[in-house]
Design a protein around this motif. Structure first.
Motif, PDB file in Angstrom:
ATOM      1  N   MET A 167      -7.492 -29.203 -43.525  1.00 55.34           N
ATOM      2  CA  MET A 167      -6.399 -30.420 -42.879  1.00 55.34           C
ATOM      3  C   MET A 167      -6.287 -29.669 -41.417  1.00 55.34           C
ATOM      4  O   MET A 167      -5.497 -30.472 -40.851  1.00 55.34           O
ATOM      5  N   GLY A 168      -6.138 -28.838 -41.310  1.00 53.36           N
ATOM      6  CA  GLY A 168      -5.755 -28.388 -40.148  1.00 53.36           C
ATOM      7  C   GLY A 168      -4.702 -27.060 -39.952  1.00 53.36           C
ATOM      8  O   GLY A 168      -4.122 -27.710 -40.878  1.00 53.36           O
ATOM      9  N   GLU A 169      -4.439 -26.288 -39.084  1.00 48.88           N
ATOM     10  CA  GLU A 169      -2.742 -25.788 -38.821  1.00 48.88           C
ATOM     11  C   GLU A 169      -3.192 -25.622 -36.979  1.00 48.88           C
ATOM     12  O   GLU A 169      -3.909 -25.543 -36.630  1.00 48.88           O
ATOM     13  N   ALA A 170      -1.649 -26.011 -36.454  1.00 48.30           N
ATOM     14  CA  ALA A 170      -1.905 -25.215 -35.483  1.00 48.30           C
ATOM     15  C   ALA A 170      -0.183 -24.107 -35.210  1.00 48.30           C
ATOM     16  O   ALA A 170       0.652 -24.977 -36.213  1.00 48.30           O
ATOM     17  N   TYR A 171      -0.318 -23.359 -34.407  1.00 51.28           N
ATOM     18  CA  TYR A 171       1.426 -23.188 -34.148  1.00 51.28           C
ATOM     19  C   TYR A 171       1.649 -22.366 -33.047  1.00 51.28           C
ATOM     20  O   TYR A 171       0.333 -22.786 -31.131  1.00 51.28           O
ATOM     21  N   TYR A 172       2.641 -22.690 -32.047  1.00 52.89           N
ATOM     22  CA  TYR A 172       3.238 -23.303 -31.226  1.00 52.89           C
ATOM     23  C   TYR A 172       4.668 -22.652 -30.724  1.00 52.89           C
ATOM     24  O   TYR A 172       5.088 -22.254 -31.477  1.00 52.89           O
ATOM     25  N   SER A 173       5.291 -22.412 -29.462  1.00 53.24           N
ATOM     26  CA  SER A 173       6.145 -21.083 -28.658  1.00 53.24           C
ATOM     27  C   SER A 173       6.334 -21.896 -27.260  1.00 53.24           C
ATOM     28  O   SER A 173       5.324 -22.052 -26.857  1.00 53.24           O
ATOM     29  N   ARG A 174       7.692 -21.616 -27.776  1.00 53.66           N
ATOM     30  CA  ARG A 174       8.604 -22.021 -26.138  1.00 53.66           C
ATOM     31  C   ARG A 174       9.543 -21.047 -25.335  1.00 53.66           C
ATOM     32  O   ARG A 174      10.196 -20.619 -26.859  1.00 53.66           O
ATOM     33  N   ASP A 175       9.814 -20.767 -24.692  1.00 51.94           N
ATOM     34  CA  ASP A 175      11.365 -19.380 -24.407  1.00 51.94           C
ATOM     35  C   ASP A 175      12.304 -20.818 -24.354  1.00 51.94           C
ATOM     36  O   ASP A 175      12.221 -21.949 -24.054  1.00 51.94           O
ATOM     37  N   LEU A 176      13.161 -20.200 -24.791  1.00 52.40           N
ATOM     38  CA  LEU A 176      14.905 -21.217 -24.155  1.00 52.40           C
ATOM     39  C   LEU A 176      15.241 -21.104 -23.675  1.00 52.40           C
ATOM     40  O   LEU A 176      15.418 -19.325 -23.039  1.00 52.40           O
ATOM     41  N   PRO A 177      16.398 -21.681 -23.018  1.00 47.65           N
ATOM     42  CA  PRO A 177      17.202 -20.843 -21.876  1.00 47.65           C
ATOM     43  C   PRO A 177      18.222 -20.270 -22.124  1.00 47.65           C
ATOM     44  O   PRO A 177      18.907 -20.334 -23.859  1.00 47.65           O
ATOM     45  N   ALA A 178      18.604 -19.040 -21.438  1.00 45.97           N
ATOM     46  CA  ALA A 178      19.407 -17.942 -22.031  1.00 45.97           C
ATOM     47  C   ALA A 178      20.884 -18.724 -21.686  1.00 45.97           C
ATOM     48  O   ALA A 178      21.062 -19.934 -20.992  1.00 45.97           O
ATOM     49  N   ARG A 179      21.947 -18.832 -22.223  1.00 44.74           N
ATOM     50  CA  ARG A 179      23.175 -19.357 -22.726  1.00 44.74           C
ATOM     51  C   ARG A 179      23.923 -19.426 -23.336  1.00 44.74           C
ATOM     52  O   ARG A 179      24.051 -17.986 -24.317  1.00 44.74           O
ATOM     53  N   PRO A 180      25.383 -19.205 -22.500  1.00 46.01           N
ATOM     54  CA  PRO A 180      26.743 -18.634 -22.777  1.00 46.01           C
ATOM     55  C   PRO A 180      27.053 -18.550 -24.672  1.00 46.01           C
ATOM     56  O   PRO A 180      26.710 -20.166 -24.834  1.00 46.01           O
ATOM     57  N   GLN A 181      27.491 -18.320 -25.814  1.00 44.37           N
ATOM     58  CA  GLN A 181      27.248 -18.761 -26.787  1.00 44.37           C
ATOM     59  C   GLN A 181      28.218 -19.603 -27.309  1.00 44.37           C
ATOM     60  O   GLN A 181      28.392 -20.273 -28.153  1.00 44.37           O
ATOM     61  N   THR A 182      30.178 -19.645 -26.580  1.00 48.63           N
ATOM     62  CA  THR A 182      31.046 -20.640 -27.353  1.00 48.63           C
ATOM     63  C   THR A 182      31.722 -21.338 -25.366  1.00 48.63           C
ATOM     64  O   THR A 182      30.781 -20.656 -24.212  1.00 48.63           O
ATOM     65  N   PRO A 183      32.041 -22.623 -25.820  1.00 47.14           N
ATOM     66  CA  PRO A 183      32.736 -23.688 -25.007  1.00 47.14           C
ATOM     67  C   PRO A 183      33.354 -22.130 -24.030  1.00 47.14           C
ATOM     68  O   PRO A 183      33.366 -22.302 -22.413  1.00 47.14           O
ATOM     69  N   GLN A 184      34.467 -21.321 -24.543  1.00 45.65           N
ATOM     70  CA  GLN A 184      35.044 -19.682 -23.507  1.00 45.65           C
ATOM     71  C   GLN A 184      34.498 -18.853 -22.456  1.00 45.65           C
ATOM     72  O   GLN A 184      33.854 -18.934 -21.726  1.00 45.65           O
ATOM     73  N   ASP A 185      32.860 -18.429 -23.650  1.00 42.44           N
ATOM     74  CA  ASP A 185      31.755 -18.175 -22.928  1.00 42.44           C
ATOM     75  C   ASP A 185      31.018 -18.516 -22.055  1.00 42.44           C
ATOM     76  O   ASP A 185      31.065 -18.303 -20.319  1.00 42.44           O
ATOM     77  N   GLN A 186      31.301 -19.817 -22.193  1.00 41.96           N
ATOM     78  CA  GLN A 186      31.079 -21.166 -20.769  1.00 41.96           C
ATOM     79  C   GLN A 186      31.814 -21.417 -19.739  1.00 41.96           C
ATOM     80  O   GLN A 186      31.532 -20.908 -18.628  1.00 41.96           O
ATOM     81  N   ALA A 187      32.723 -21.485 -20.245  1.00 40.69           N
ATOM     82  CA  ALA A 187      33.842 -21.347 -18.857  1.00 40.69           C
ATOM     83  C   ALA A 187      33.692 -20.043 -18.053  1.00 40.69           C
ATOM     84  O   ALA A 187      33.869 -19.910 -17.243  1.00 40.69           O
ATOM     85  N   LEU A 188      34.276 -19.508 -18.415  1.00 37.45           N
ATOM     86  CA  LEU A 188      33.737 -18.207 -18.257  1.00 37.45           C
ATOM     87  C   LEU A 188      32.246 -17.783 -16.990  1.00 37.45           C
ATOM     88  O   LEU A 188      32.550 -17.083 -16.702  1.00 37.45           O
ATOM     89  N   TRP A 189      31.211 -17.994 -17.332  1.00 30.67           N
ATOM     90  CA  TRP A 189      29.974 -18.262 -16.873  1.00 30.67           C
ATOM     91  C   TRP A 189      30.131 -19.046 -15.911  1.00 30.67           C
ATOM     92  O   TRP A 189      29.803 -18.362 -14.567  1.00 30.67           O
ATOM     93  N   ARG A 190      30.485 -20.437 -15.837  1.00 30.19           N
ATOM     94  CA  ARG A 190      31.056 -21.226 -14.253  1.00 30.19           C
ATOM     95  C   ARG A 190      31.796 -20.384 -13.640  1.00 30.19           C
ATOM     96  O   ARG A 190      31.857 -20.617 -12.610  1.00 30.19           O
ATOM     97  N   LYS A 191      32.854 -19.479 -14.141  1.00 28.96           N
ATOM     98  CA  LYS A 191      33.680 -18.835 -13.354  1.00 28.96           C
ATOM     99  C   LYS A 191      32.624 -17.636 -12.191  1.00 28.96           C
ATOM    100  O   LYS A 191      33.499 -17.755 -11.148  1.00 28.96           O
ATOM    101  N   ALA A 192      31.879 -17.618 -12.838  1.00 27.82           N
ATOM    102  CA  ALA A 192      30.991 -16.090 -11.900  1.00 27.82           C
ATOM    103  C   ALA A 192      29.851 -16.765 -11.850  1.00 27.82           C
ATOM    104  O   ALA A 192      29.504 -16.300 -11.103  1.00 27.82           O
ATOM    105  N   GLY A 193      30.392 -17.995 -11.516  1.00 26.32           N
ATOM    106  CA  GLY A 193      29.278 -18.644 -10.673  1.00 26.32           C
ATOM    107  C   GLY A 193      27.646 -19.187 -11.059  1.00 26.32           C
ATOM    108  O   GLY A 193      27.154 -19.981 -10.358  1.00 26.32           O
TER     109      GLY A 193
END
Length: 409
Positions: free
Chosen positions: A156-182
């Protein structure tokens, strides 16, 4: 007594009973390497194609959960903090409602349907702390996603895939500081024994299986067992614990339980270390197409293990809330060995956690969580996720599955 009352009585007995502690031979030499590899800064290495082609082989230490090479980055000192058991015959002060919630979730897992194709989509991420001049923030790097499907029968078949996901800030607070850093698109962090740069861009799906992407002869074998053999696995939690959480766990660590080597040669594990390995083992097994009642039995087996604690409701890295079990927390010390920067040094405490969907019994995530700040995570709060593997979706369908086109976030 009717059947419903008998089931409820059995559940209460499971809560009140305490199984015997693991044998001394439950220690596995590879657990020390595993714990070191889970330390901060580990850079994951994708399993080889051969490793992904069969569900059983890459699952021995947790299906790609271990960050490779971290042992060369830091020196680790782990101290187990297992929970001592009550004296024989001493009744507990109250029923453990958190553990009861996990057992109810396991009953839900037993009710899930099966089908012609099994598929699973998993996300993995490692925490890194970025000490920018404009403020310290945390990201998930070494971020990737895997997807596989397999038919229930040979051919019946089988298949395997992968992809890299973006690195990203963990929380909204981290995201705000990431934006503050440019809002940097490339984020430089200490990883392993060197600095590494993670991208905030994703890649496309790539085949990790046969060159053509699908093996038409695949399917029908999981954990080196046929579908019929899987269906014949026991559903009793005690029998499953004996198969997968005792002698099988020793083999997973590279130590043959039938070996005649002296006990002194076996590496002794603390209760917290043993519980950690059991959580990782069950998480890996639940990522395979086991029958629903076997899945339920494994969840109950884990909940009954010494050193495993119910901790109530927990939110996973994808924002989903579920009921959780955890191992005891342990001290982890990062030293200056191999050039580790001063900001990365010090001691923190963390524990391994597994989270289940309360409505369906599905595995949501396995996550390594900070319990006491210190060292590289001195500015983080308890509950901070150091490393995780989350199941975005898994289950049986009658139609042939496809990797999702959209990103998970």
């Amino acid at each position: 007594m009717n059947e419903i009352d008998m089931n409820e009585t059995a559940r209460v007995r499971r809560l009140l009973g305490e199984p015997p502690p693991p044998s001394a031979e439950a220690s596995a030499r590879a657990l020390a390497r595993l714990e070191e590899a889970m330390a901060p800064g580990g850079r994951r290495v994708r399993p080889s194609r051969a490793g992904r082609r069969r569900f059983g082989r890459p699952l021995q230490l947790g299906a790609g959960l271990v960050a490779a090479g971290a042992a060369a980055a830091v020196a680790i000192v782990a101290t187990g903090q297992g929970s001592p058991g009550s004296a024989p015959g001493t009744p507990p002060a109250s029923v453990d409602l958190g553990r009861q919630a996990v057992l109810v979730a396991a009953d839900k897992a037993a009710e899930q349907p099966t089908g012609n194709y099994w598929s699973a989509e998993r996300l993995s991420g490692q925490a890194y702390v970025v000490r920018a001049r404009t403020g310290t923030y945390a990201i998930f790097g070494a971020h990737d996603e895997t997807f596989f499907w397999a038919g229930a029968k040979k051919g019946m078949g089988e298949a395997y895939y992968s992809r890299d996901l973006p690195a990203r800030p963990q929380t909204p607070q981290d995201q705000a500081l990431w934006r503050k850093a440019g809002s940097p698109s490339d984020i430089r962090v200490w990883s392993n024994d060197h600095f590494y740069t993670y991208s905030t861009k994703a890649t496309k799906w790539r085949s990790e299986g046969p060159e053509v992407g699908v093996d038409p002869e695949g399917g029908g074998e999981f954990l080196d067992k046929s579908v019929e053999e899987l269906r014949n696995l026991p559903t009793d939690p005690a029998r499953l614990a004996a198969m997968f959480l005792e002698g099988e766990m020793e083999r997973a660590g590279g130590l043959d339980p039938n070996s005649k080597r002296p006990r002194a040669e076996a590496l002794r594990m603390s209760p917290a270390q043993t519980a950690t390995l059991k959580i990782m083992r069950v998480s890996a097994l639940l990522g395979t197409p086991l029958p629903p009642k076997v899945r339920a039995g494994l969840m109950k087996a884990l909940a009954a293990q010494p050193g495993i604690h119910a901790i109530g409701h927990v939110t996973d890295p994808l924002g989903r809330r579920g009921v959780a079990l955890a191992a005891g927390d342990r001290d982890v010390t990062v030293t200056a060995e191999y050039g580790t920067p001063k900001d990365e040094q010090g001691t923190y405490r963390a524990r391994q956690t597994i989270v289940f969907d309360e409505r369906t019994g599905a595995l949501l995530s396995r996550q390594y969580v900070l319990t006491r700040p210190g060292g590289p995570y001195a500015r983080m709060k308890p509950g901070f996720v150091i490393e995780y593997q989350a199941v975005r979706a898994a289950g049986w369908t009658d139609a042939k599955p496809k990797p999702p086109a959209e990103l998970p976030f």
